[in-house]
Design a protein around this motif. Sequence first.
Motif, PDB file in Angstrom:
ATOM      1  N   PHE A 122       0.875  -1.209  -0.107  1.00 10.32           N
ATOM      2  CA  PHE A 122      -0.068  -0.026   0.041  1.00 10.32           C
ATOM      3  C   PHE A 122       0.842   1.276  -0.042  1.00 10.32           C
ATOM      4  CE2 PHE A 122      -2.424  -3.289   1.783  1.00 10.32           C
ATOM      5  CZ  PHE A 122      -3.814  -3.145   1.346  1.00 10.32           C
ATOM      6  N   THR A 123       0.913   1.873  -0.927  1.00 11.56           N
ATOM      7  CA  THR A 123       1.302   3.325  -1.102  1.00 11.56           C
ATOM      8  C   THR A 123       0.555   4.541  -1.258  1.00 11.56           C
ATOM      9  OG1 THR A 123       3.247   2.051  -2.219  1.00 11.56           O
ATOM     10  CG2 THR A 123       3.361   4.449  -2.531  1.00 11.56           C
ATOM     11  N   GLU A 124       0.314   5.000  -0.132  1.00  7.71           N
ATOM     12  CA  GLU A 124      -0.556   6.458  -0.232  1.00  7.71           C
ATOM     13  C   GLU A 124      -1.993   5.973  -0.606  1.00  7.71           C
ATOM     14  OE1 GLU A 124       0.697   9.944   0.855  1.00  7.71           O
ATOM     15  OE2 GLU A 124       1.631   8.387   1.774  1.00  7.71           O
ATOM     16  N   VAL A 125      -2.490   4.833  -0.225  1.00  5.77           N
ATOM     17  CA  VAL A 125      -3.744   4.491  -0.541  1.00  5.77           C
ATOM     18  C   VAL A 125      -4.862   5.117   0.187  1.00  5.77           C
ATOM     19  CG1 VAL A 125      -5.165   2.450  -0.897  1.00  5.77           C
ATOM     20  CG2 VAL A 125      -2.597   2.105  -1.141  1.00  5.77           C
ATOM     21  N   ARG A 126      -5.866   5.525  -0.658  1.00  2.39           N
ATOM     22  CA  ARG A 126      -6.711   6.410   0.046  1.00  2.39           C
ATOM     23  C   ARG A 126      -7.843   5.485   0.342  1.00  2.39           C
ATOM     24  NH1 ARG A 126      -6.254  11.570   0.015  1.00  2.39           N
ATOM     25  NH2 ARG A 126      -4.769  12.645  -1.315  1.00  2.39           N
ATOM     26  N   VAL A 127      -8.402   5.586   1.847  1.00  2.00           N
ATOM     27  CA  VAL A 127      -9.696   4.928   2.003  1.00  2.00           C
ATOM     28  C   VAL A 127     -10.578   5.710   2.920  1.00  2.00           C
ATOM     29  CG1 VAL A 127     -10.041   3.071   3.949  1.00  2.00           C
ATOM     30  CG2 VAL A 127      -7.748   2.829   2.913  1.00  2.00           C
ATOM     31  N   SER A 128     -11.833   5.569   2.592  1.00  5.79           N
ATOM     32  CA  SER A 128     -12.815   6.559   2.830  1.00  5.79           C
ATOM     33  C   SER A 128     -13.414   5.954   4.212  1.00  5.79           C
ATOM     34  CB  SER A 128     -13.937   6.693   2.102  1.00  5.79           C
ATOM     35  OG  SER A 128     -14.538   5.387   1.614  1.00  5.79           O
ATOM     36  N   ASP A 129     -14.206   6.746   5.021  1.00  3.89           N
ATOM     37  CA  ASP A 129     -14.660   6.277   6.383  1.00  3.89           C
ATOM     38  C   ASP A 129     -15.724   4.979   6.095  1.00  3.89           C
ATOM     39  OD1 ASP A 129     -13.187   7.941   7.881  1.00  3.89           O
ATOM     40  OD2 ASP A 129     -14.708   9.714   7.792  1.00  3.89           O
ATOM     41  N   ASP A 130     -16.426   5.290   4.915  1.00  2.00           N
ATOM     42  CA  ASP A 130     -17.311   4.283   4.980  1.00  2.00           C
ATOM     43  C   ASP A 130     -16.772   2.773   4.596  1.00  2.00           C
ATOM     44  OD1 ASP A 130     -16.723   4.621   2.268  1.00  2.00           O
ATOM     45  OD2 ASP A 130     -18.572   5.161   1.588  1.00  2.00           O
ATOM     46  N   GLU A 131     -15.642   2.736   4.278  1.00  2.00           N
ATOM     47  CA  GLU A 131     -15.054   1.509   3.896  1.00  2.00           C
ATOM     48  C   GLU A 131     -13.972   0.987   5.427  1.00  2.00           C
ATOM     49  OE1 GLU A 131     -13.688   2.187  -0.814  1.00  2.00           O
ATOM     50  OE2 GLU A 131     -12.358   2.952   1.036  1.00  2.00           O
ATOM     51  N   VAL A 132     -14.100   1.781   6.392  1.00  2.00           N
ATOM     52  CA  VAL A 132     -13.357   1.518   7.494  1.00  2.00           C
ATOM     53  C   VAL A 132     -14.555   0.840   8.569  1.00  2.00           C
ATOM     54  CG1 VAL A 132     -12.340   2.458   9.730  1.00  2.00           C
ATOM     55  CG2 VAL A 132     -11.735   3.320   7.604  1.00  2.00           C
ATOM     56  N   THR A 133     -13.987  -0.310   9.342  1.00  2.00           N
ATOM     57  CA  THR A 133     -14.903  -0.832  10.518  1.00  2.00           C
ATOM     58  C   THR A 133     -14.224  -0.512  11.806  1.00  2.00           C
ATOM     59  OG1 THR A 133     -15.063  -3.054   8.904  1.00  2.00           O
ATOM     60  CG2 THR A 133     -15.439  -3.087  11.384  1.00  2.00           C
ATOM     61  N   VAL A 134     -15.521   0.221  12.550  1.00  2.00           N
ATOM     62  CA  VAL A 134     -15.252   0.652  13.654  1.00  2.00           C
ATOM     63  C   VAL A 134     -15.300  -0.610  14.575  1.00  2.00           C
ATOM     64  CG1 VAL A 134     -15.666   2.248  15.631  1.00  2.00           C
ATOM     65  CG2 VAL A 134     -15.914   2.719  12.945  1.00  2.00           C
ATOM     66  N   LEU A 135     -14.472  -0.906  15.478  1.00  2.02           N
ATOM     67  CA  LEU A 135     -14.748  -2.045  16.562  1.00  2.02           C
ATOM     68  C   LEU A 135     -15.507  -1.552  17.612  1.00  2.02           C
ATOM     69  CD1 LEU A 135     -11.030  -3.694  16.184  1.00  2.02           C
ATOM     70  CD2 LEU A 135     -13.195  -4.369  14.864  1.00  2.02           C
ATOM     71  N   GLY A 136     -16.341  -2.375  18.048  1.00  3.15           N
ATOM     72  CA  GLY A 136     -17.169  -2.043  19.176  1.00  3.15           C
ATOM     73  C   GLY A 136     -16.236  -2.308  20.575  1.00  3.15           C
ATOM     74  N   ASP A 137     -16.792  -2.007  21.716  1.00  8.05           N
ATOM     75  CA  ASP A 137     -16.051  -2.085  23.083  1.00  8.05           C
ATOM     76  C   ASP A 137     -16.678  -3.408  23.638  1.00  8.05           C
ATOM     77  OD1 ASP A 137     -14.809   0.232  22.791  1.00  8.05           O
ATOM     78  OD2 ASP A 137     -16.144   1.250  23.637  1.00  8.05           O
ATOM     79  N   SER A 138     -17.844  -3.866  23.298  1.00  3.79           N
ATOM     80  CA  SER A 138     -18.520  -5.142  23.828  1.00  3.79           C
ATOM     81  C   SER A 138     -17.731  -6.241  23.172  1.00  3.79           C
ATOM     82  CB  SER A 138     -19.920  -5.073  23.502  1.00  3.79           C
ATOM     83  OG  SER A 138     -20.327  -5.178  22.252  1.00  3.79           O
ATOM     84  N   GLN A 139     -17.840  -7.290  23.918  1.00  6.54           N
ATOM     85  CA  GLN A 139     -17.038  -8.675  23.806  1.00  6.54           C
ATOM     86  C   GLN A 139     -18.475  -9.517  23.373  1.00  6.54           C
ATOM     87  OE1 GLN A 139     -13.943  -9.921  23.262  1.00  6.54           O
ATOM     88  NE2 GLN A 139     -13.424  -7.489  23.786  1.00  6.54           N
ATOM     89  N   PRO A 140     -18.147 -10.286  22.211  1.00 11.95           N
ATOM     90  CA  PRO A 140     -19.407 -11.318  22.006  1.00 11.95           C
ATOM     91  C   PRO A 140     -19.216 -12.390  23.036  1.00 11.95           C
ATOM     92  CG  PRO A 140     -17.481 -11.577  20.616  1.00 11.95           C
ATOM     93  CD  PRO A 140     -17.158 -10.612  21.375  1.00 11.95           C
ATOM     94  N   ASP A 141     -20.732 -13.142  23.167  1.00 13.14           N
ATOM     95  CA  ASP A 141     -20.862 -14.169  24.022  1.00 13.14           C
ATOM     96  C   ASP A 141     -20.059 -15.292  23.783  1.00 13.14           C
ATOM     97  OD1 ASP A 141     -22.896 -12.682  25.023  1.00 13.14           O
ATOM     98  OD2 ASP A 141     -24.651 -13.792  24.028  1.00 13.14           O
ATOM     99  N   ASN A 142     -19.798 -15.450  22.494  1.00 11.56           N
ATOM    100  CA  ASN A 142     -18.699 -16.675  22.161  1.00 11.56           C
ATOM    101  C   ASN A 142     -17.645 -15.851  21.409  1.00 11.56           C
ATOM    102  OD1 ASN A 142     -17.259 -18.444  20.927  1.00 11.56           O
ATOM    103  ND2 ASN A 142     -18.746 -18.841  19.172  1.00 11.56           N
ATOM    104  N   PRO A 143     -16.441 -15.718  22.302  1.00 11.89           N
ATOM    105  CA  PRO A 143     -15.424 -15.169  21.632  1.00 11.89           C
ATOM    106  C   PRO A 143     -14.194 -15.621  20.954  1.00 11.89           C
ATOM    107  CG  PRO A 143     -14.860 -15.526  24.110  1.00 11.89           C
ATOM    108  CD  PRO A 143     -16.228 -16.187  23.537  1.00 11.89           C
TER     109      PRO A 143
END
Length: 408
Positions: free
Chosen positions: A218-239
């Motif tokens: 990756f060399t100066e690759v542009r990534v838009s906000d809607d391509e980004v996954t924001v990780l939640g703080d909660s843990q799943p029941d099955n980790p």
Amino acid sequence: MTALHAEPETTTATTDSVLTVDGVRAAIGPVLRRLGESAALREQTRDYAFADVADLAAAGIGLVGIAEDDGGAGGSLREVTEVIIDIARADSSVAQALRSTFLIANQVASRPDLPHRELILARLRDRDLFAGTANERTGGASGQTNATARREGAGWVVTGEKYYSTGGLYASWFSTQARAEDGTLVRFLVPLDRAGVERLDDFDAVGQRLTASGTTRFTEVRVSDDEVTVLGDSQPDNPWAGSFAQLYLAAVQAGIAARALDDAVGYVREKARPIKHSSASTSARDPYVRETIGRIAARAQAARAVVLLAAEALEDIRGLTGDAAREAGAAAAVHVAQAGTIAIESALNAAELLFDVGGGSITDRALGFDRHWRNSRTAANHNPRQWKDAVAGAYHLTGEEPPTTGLF
């Protein structure tokens, strides 16, 4: 080390007809036969199976296991695993290269809360293939991310290199992560033809040579906000989110063991001659050759059986919540780990026993039979089976839960 500049043209199958698991398996049958017949020569000449992989994608392999209401072919996790074994039996490098596609399809099938689920589902229905890795060869502790992401305008600019980009030469989409200036991880999914993304054919292992597992730069690759996954703080029941990924590797091993049996039987029937002091008129009648074939068959059966049982264990977790989900998730993760150990050992043993059904001629490089052991050995090195055994032992002795990493 060469960069990939262009890909062969591929065709996209119509998505209007209703898919079924049986229909997909029937459609890929001729493709798998072609892959199986050409696998040895393609490995020797480093010839990627672009056309055949495109045909597998067009047939809808990425939609097996996804509900019919979502435009998928339906089917259980066991049926998904059977398809993976079939592909690995034909060519384990191709099966490995498709791993990311099957992994993201499994997330779509099992996680209604998956970020960007509808968008990813649409791409699967369009027969797109996926690749991705967080791995780097830039030093530091295991799992360290050195690729950088800086804020610019309404998005990000990413620079860095990722290795073990399995399936990257076949795929249309790539998922990975980079570290922002404040230290947080930015996870994103981008098209591989985006400006600044370069795929290198530089994977050079002893086996699985055509998995397209080299570098993605990756060399100066542009990534838009809607391509980004924001990780939640909660843990799943099955980790234990990595269990299916580990099951996939075990399924590849089961396919390798099955192919070792195919080649052993084929060689004995068509090419082998009895050794000088054998009392048999043909190798197929030699009692020691028969014994060896039986031992290979037993190992292929064992690998397949443990993998399919593990798939059923993972299927049983779906729909559970709370403590029940955690308890079943831990048990299933151990089940998958144990299946992985048996599948690896069975495939390695079957691939070695293959050479006992013939004389010196069976080692001819033109036959390419050595690739089965090399492929199994290389795939086994993803995750050490000693760790799997130790974790399983601790679980049975003390009830200690497996680590919640991608290795279980």
